[in-house]
Design a protein around this motif. Structure first.
Motif, PDB file in Angstrom:
ATOM      1  N   GLU A  42       0.867  -1.285   0.165  1.00 14.43           N
ATOM      2  CA  GLU A  42      -0.008  -0.146  -0.036  1.00 14.43           C
ATOM      3  C   GLU A  42       0.816   1.341  -0.098  1.00 14.43           C
ATOM      4  O   GLU A  42       0.641   2.275  -0.574  1.00 14.43           O
ATOM      5  CB  GLU A  42      -0.967  -0.032   1.351  1.00 14.43           C
ATOM      6  N   ALA A  43       1.956   1.224   0.684  1.00 13.47           N
ATOM      7  CA  ALA A  43       2.732   2.457   0.798  1.00 13.47           C
ATOM      8  C   ALA A  43       3.483   2.626  -0.631  1.00 13.47           C
ATOM      9  O   ALA A  43       3.574   3.656  -0.919  1.00 13.47           O
ATOM     10  CB  ALA A  43       3.818   2.219   1.791  1.00 13.47           C
ATOM     11  N   LEU A  44       4.035   1.629  -1.298  1.00 15.19           N
ATOM     12  CA  LEU A  44       4.589   2.010  -2.545  1.00 15.19           C
ATOM     13  C   LEU A  44       3.784   2.349  -3.370  1.00 15.19           C
ATOM     14  O   LEU A  44       3.866   3.414  -4.253  1.00 15.19           O
ATOM     15  CB  LEU A  44       5.143   0.481  -2.908  1.00 15.19           C
ATOM     16  N   SER A  45       2.358   1.765  -3.505  1.00 12.32           N
ATOM     17  CA  SER A  45       1.445   2.280  -4.635  1.00 12.32           C
ATOM     18  C   SER A  45       1.060   3.605  -4.307  1.00 12.32           C
ATOM     19  O   SER A  45       0.829   4.427  -5.245  1.00 12.32           O
ATOM     20  CB  SER A  45       0.220   1.169  -4.389  1.00 12.32           C
ATOM     21  N   ALA A  46       0.627   4.113  -2.865  1.00 18.42           N
ATOM     22  CA  ALA A  46       0.344   5.169  -2.671  1.00 18.42           C
ATOM     23  C   ALA A  46       1.351   6.335  -2.902  1.00 18.42           C
ATOM     24  O   ALA A  46       1.108   7.486  -3.346  1.00 18.42           O
ATOM     25  CB  ALA A  46      -0.026   5.389  -1.114  1.00 18.42           C
ATOM     26  N   ALA A  47       2.461   6.175  -2.716  1.00 20.86           N
ATOM     27  CA  ALA A  47       3.812   7.051  -3.191  1.00 20.86           C
ATOM     28  C   ALA A  47       4.183   6.940  -4.719  1.00 20.86           C
ATOM     29  O   ALA A  47       4.967   7.815  -4.934  1.00 20.86           O
ATOM     30  CB  ALA A  47       5.130   6.586  -2.340  1.00 20.86           C
ATOM     31  N   GLY A  48       3.218   6.151  -5.413  1.00 25.73           N
ATOM     32  CA  GLY A  48       3.680   6.272  -6.977  1.00 25.73           C
ATOM     33  C   GLY A  48       4.841   5.737  -7.172  1.00 25.73           C
ATOM     34  O   GLY A  48       5.687   6.118  -8.132  1.00 25.73           O
ATOM     35  N   MET A  49       5.262   4.560  -6.523  1.00 26.06           N
ATOM     36  CA  MET A  49       6.779   3.982  -6.703  1.00 26.06           C
ATOM     37  C   MET A  49       6.654   2.324  -7.590  1.00 26.06           C
ATOM     38  O   MET A  49       5.838   1.625  -6.775  1.00 26.06           O
ATOM     39  CB  MET A  49       7.453   3.865  -5.702  1.00 26.06           C
ATOM     40  N   PRO A  50       6.563   2.573  -8.698  1.00 25.47           N
ATOM     41  CA  PRO A  50       6.514   1.265  -9.206  1.00 25.47           C
ATOM     42  C   PRO A  50       7.223  -0.026  -8.861  1.00 25.47           C
ATOM     43  O   PRO A  50       8.442   0.265  -8.505  1.00 25.47           O
ATOM     44  CB  PRO A  50       6.799   1.575 -10.945  1.00 25.47           C
ATOM     45  N   PHE A  51       6.590  -1.108  -8.740  1.00 21.92           N
ATOM     46  CA  PHE A  51       7.192  -2.262  -8.519  1.00 21.92           C
ATOM     47  C   PHE A  51       6.761  -3.496  -8.964  1.00 21.92           C
ATOM     48  O   PHE A  51       5.651  -3.376  -9.301  1.00 21.92           O
ATOM     49  CB  PHE A  51       7.380  -2.298  -6.821  1.00 21.92           C
ATOM     50  N   SER A  52       7.491  -4.567  -9.093  1.00 22.17           N
ATOM     51  CA  SER A  52       6.743  -5.809  -9.565  1.00 22.17           C
ATOM     52  C   SER A  52       6.780  -6.986  -8.369  1.00 22.17           C
ATOM     53  O   SER A  52       7.612  -6.722  -7.472  1.00 22.17           O
ATOM     54  CB  SER A  52       7.654  -6.284 -10.611  1.00 22.17           C
ATOM     55  N   THR A  53       6.197  -8.053  -8.721  1.00 21.17           N
ATOM     56  CA  THR A  53       6.123  -9.048  -7.702  1.00 21.17           C
ATOM     57  C   THR A  53       6.742 -10.264  -8.058  1.00 21.17           C
ATOM     58  O   THR A  53       6.326 -11.503  -7.933  1.00 21.17           O
ATOM     59  CB  THR A  53       4.574  -9.262  -7.371  1.00 21.17           C
ATOM     60  N   GLU A  54       7.525 -10.088  -9.393  1.00 23.10           N
ATOM     61  CA  GLU A  54       8.263 -11.167  -9.964  1.00 23.10           C
ATOM     62  C   GLU A  54       9.172 -11.942  -9.309  1.00 23.10           C
ATOM     63  O   GLU A  54       9.897 -11.043  -8.488  1.00 23.10           O
ATOM     64  CB  GLU A  54       8.932 -10.461 -11.237  1.00 23.10           C
ATOM     65  N   ALA A  55       9.113 -13.303  -9.178  1.00 20.08           N
ATOM     66  CA  ALA A  55      10.278 -13.979  -8.373  1.00 20.08           C
ATOM     67  C   ALA A  55      11.876 -13.438  -8.883  1.00 20.08           C
ATOM     68  O   ALA A  55      11.876 -13.188 -10.124  1.00 20.08           O
ATOM     69  CB  ALA A  55      10.037 -15.436  -8.344  1.00 20.08           C
ATOM     70  N   LEU A  56      12.563 -13.780  -8.082  1.00 19.91           N
ATOM     71  CA  LEU A  56      14.053 -13.670  -8.331  1.00 19.91           C
ATOM     72  C   LEU A  56      14.493 -14.797  -9.077  1.00 19.91           C
ATOM     73  O   LEU A  56      14.134 -15.926  -8.843  1.00 19.91           O
ATOM     74  CB  LEU A  56      14.835 -13.171  -7.207  1.00 19.91           C
ATOM     75  N   PRO A  57      15.457 -14.700  -9.903  1.00 26.77           N
ATOM     76  CA  PRO A  57      16.282 -15.704 -10.449  1.00 26.77           C
ATOM     77  C   PRO A  57      17.260 -16.448  -9.455  1.00 26.77           C
ATOM     78  O   PRO A  57      17.457 -15.985  -8.488  1.00 26.77           O
ATOM     79  CB  PRO A  57      17.120 -14.948 -11.435  1.00 26.77           C
ATOM     80  N   PRO A  58      17.836 -17.622  -9.797  1.00 23.63           N
ATOM     81  CA  PRO A  58      18.539 -18.179  -8.709  1.00 23.63           C
ATOM     82  C   PRO A  58      19.589 -17.407  -8.071  1.00 23.63           C
ATOM     83  O   PRO A  58      20.434 -16.620  -8.913  1.00 23.63           O
ATOM     84  CB  PRO A  58      19.040 -19.331  -9.355  1.00 23.63           C
ATOM     85  N   VAL A  59      19.788 -17.390  -6.782  1.00 25.49           N
ATOM     86  CA  VAL A  59      20.706 -16.571  -6.056  1.00 25.49           C
ATOM     87  C   VAL A  59      21.917 -17.380  -5.812  1.00 25.49           C
ATOM     88  O   VAL A  59      22.080 -18.429  -5.409  1.00 25.49           O
ATOM     89  CB  VAL A  59      20.385 -16.014  -4.660  1.00 25.49           C
ATOM     90  N   THR A  60      23.037 -16.504  -6.450  1.00 25.89           N
ATOM     91  CA  THR A  60      24.639 -17.402  -6.070  1.00 25.89           C
ATOM     92  C   THR A  60      25.123 -17.119  -4.910  1.00 25.89           C
ATOM     93  O   THR A  60      25.524 -18.031  -4.414  1.00 25.89           O
ATOM     94  CB  THR A  60      25.294 -16.852  -7.270  1.00 25.89           C
ATOM     95  N   MET A  61      24.883 -15.907  -4.299  1.00 25.99           N
ATOM     96  CA  MET A  61      25.539 -15.868  -2.765  1.00 25.99           C
ATOM     97  C   MET A  61      24.599 -14.574  -2.399  1.00 25.99           C
ATOM     98  O   MET A  61      23.990 -13.623  -3.003  1.00 25.99           O
ATOM     99  CB  MET A  61      27.078 -15.219  -3.144  1.00 25.99           C
ATOM    100  N   GLU A  62      24.647 -14.875  -0.877  1.00 23.58           N
ATOM    101  CA  GLU A  62      23.906 -13.702  -0.255  1.00 23.58           C
ATOM    102  C   GLU A  62      24.765 -13.275   0.751  1.00 23.58           C
ATOM    103  O   GLU A  62      25.365 -13.945   1.439  1.00 23.58           O
ATOM    104  CB  GLU A  62      22.526 -14.297   0.321  1.00 23.58           C
ATOM    105  N   PHE A  63      25.038 -11.841   1.040  1.00 24.65           N
ATOM    106  CA  PHE A  63      25.734 -11.177   2.086  1.00 24.65           C
ATOM    107  C   PHE A  63      24.759 -10.619   3.005  1.00 24.65           C
ATOM    108  O   PHE A  63      24.309  -9.403   2.396  1.00 24.65           O
ATOM    109  CB  PHE A  63      26.634 -10.422   1.561  1.00 24.65           C
TER     110      PHE A  63
END
Length: 201
Positions: free
Chosen positions: A159-180
């Motif tokens: 709701e916050a992102l939509s109200a602020a007019g900040m576009p976003f997607s809900t697409e899944a991420l590709p395979p993660v190689t490494m996470e820090f």
């Protein structure tokens, strides 16, 4: 009766000289008029050519300025406008929660945007777990609210992102190689800050 003479020539001779002089003067006057007309015509042509050249140069300069602005916009780092930040903080602060904030490893521009989000979350009294992600053979662009972010905190963030007019997607991420990351909040929404999207062609 003897005829008068000047410089050894009589009146008839001087009349002939005068007629020849008048004829020569007429020819000179005609030549002056003709050349003057040609000069005026050429001056007008040069003035018109100068106007065309100036207009062309002004047009080229305007195009160059537009291209410069386009390049500046493409190369500029993303910044959350203050008005948008106020909206985000207000809605988030009404329902404090937790968020896993991720960004692309080694992408300074994405990190810069993630830092802005982190500050807004903190000002809204949200708990933030930050981390960098690397991907194999893929580049993540834009802002993503990952699937599985459907709980109350995820709904508030959506709701916050939509109200602020900040576009976003809900697409899944590709395979993660490494996470820090120092850790993640279980069941908290994950907001991924990817690289800046390339310009549309």
């Amino acid at each position: 009766m003897s005829r008068l003479a000047v410089l050894g020539h009589d009146l008839d001779w001087w009349n002939g000289v005068m007629l020849l002089s008048l004829l020569f003067a007429a020819l000179v006057a005609f030549a002056v008029a003709g050349t003057t007309s040609i000069v005026i015509h050429l001056q007008r042509q040069e003035a018109q050519a100068a106007k065309v050249t100036i207009a062309s140069l002004e047009n080229d300069a305007a195009q160059a300025r537009l291209e410069q602005e386009r390049l500046k916009e493409q190369l500029a780092w993303r910044v959350i406008p203050s008005a948008n930040a106020v909206i985000l903080e207000r809605i988030l602060a009404a329902h404090p929660g937790s968020v896993n904030l991720k960004f692309t490893t080694g992408d300074s521009e994405a990190i810069y945007l993630a830092v802005q989000f982190s500050r807004i979350f903190e000002q809204a009294h949200w708990r933030v777990a930050s981390g960098a992600l690397s991907f194999t053979g893929a580049v993540v662009f834009g802002i993503r609210l990952l699937p599985g972010s459907a709980g109350p905190d995820g709904q508030t963030l959506r709701e916050a992102l939509s109200a602020a007019g900040m576009p976003f997607s809900t697409e899944a991420l590709p395979p993660v190689t490494m996470e820090f990351a120092m850790g993640n909040f279980p069941n908290a929404p994950t907001l991924m800050i990817g690289s800046k999207s390339p310009p549309a062609i």
